[in-house]
Design a protein around this motif. Sequence first.
Motif, PDB file in Angstrom:
ATOM      1  N   LEU A 188       0.834  -1.206   0.000  1.00 19.86           N
ATOM      2  CA  LEU A 188       0.000   0.000   0.000  1.00 19.86           C
ATOM      3  C   LEU A 188       0.870   1.257   0.000  1.00 19.86           C
ATOM      4  N   ASN A 189       1.931   1.252   0.800  1.00 16.48           N
ATOM      5  CA  ASN A 189       2.840   2.400   0.837  1.00 16.48           C
ATOM      6  C   ASN A 189       3.540   2.593  -0.503  1.00 16.48           C
ATOM      7  N   PHE A 190       3.970   1.490  -1.100  1.00 14.18           N
ATOM      8  CA  PHE A 190       4.611   1.551  -2.411  1.00 14.18           C
ATOM      9  C   PHE A 190       3.661   2.162  -3.440  1.00 14.18           C
ATOM     10  N   TYR A 191       2.435   1.659  -3.482  1.00  9.96           N
ATOM     11  CA  TYR A 191       1.452   2.166  -4.447  1.00  9.96           C
ATOM     12  C   TYR A 191       1.175   3.655  -4.216  1.00  9.96           C
ATOM     13  N   LYS A 192       1.082   4.031  -2.970  1.00  5.70           N
ATOM     14  CA  LYS A 192       0.849   5.438  -2.627  1.00  5.70           C
ATOM     15  C   LYS A 192       2.004   6.310  -3.138  1.00  5.70           C
TER      16      LYS A 192
END
Length: 133
Positions: free
Chosen positions: A38-42
């Motif tokens: 999720l952090n990567f995608y953000k």
Amino acid sequence: EKKGLDFDNKPFNLKGNMKDMKIPTIMFNNDVEKISLLNFYKQIKDYILNIVPKITEIRYGEVDDIILVMNDKTCIYWGSPKESKNKRKSAKLKQVLEDLSTKNKNIKSIDLSFLDSNKNKIVVDVFKEEKSI
């Protein structure tokens, strides 16, 4: 009913036109992977806005590298999800996809992982065309 996850890892129901949004599926084995993905995608989504609707899946590979799967089944081997490299990798990915769009090639994969070790190398694997006699 289809659910979404916000960037704070909170699930929510997809309603109305949200059900038709093209958002990638995050594949994970545990909460640590889920939060990391999720952090990567953000981090990358704003850099690759025009590509996001084509991404169907985001997951970890076998060696803690991230893999993006596109709607045409092309696998993008992102490599390590280092925040300091994501902007450059995003720009390179856009450049490669733009270049490939002018060629009539069926792409199997795009490997950006060499950029992690500061090598200016991207490997594109193309499906071999079968010739009929």
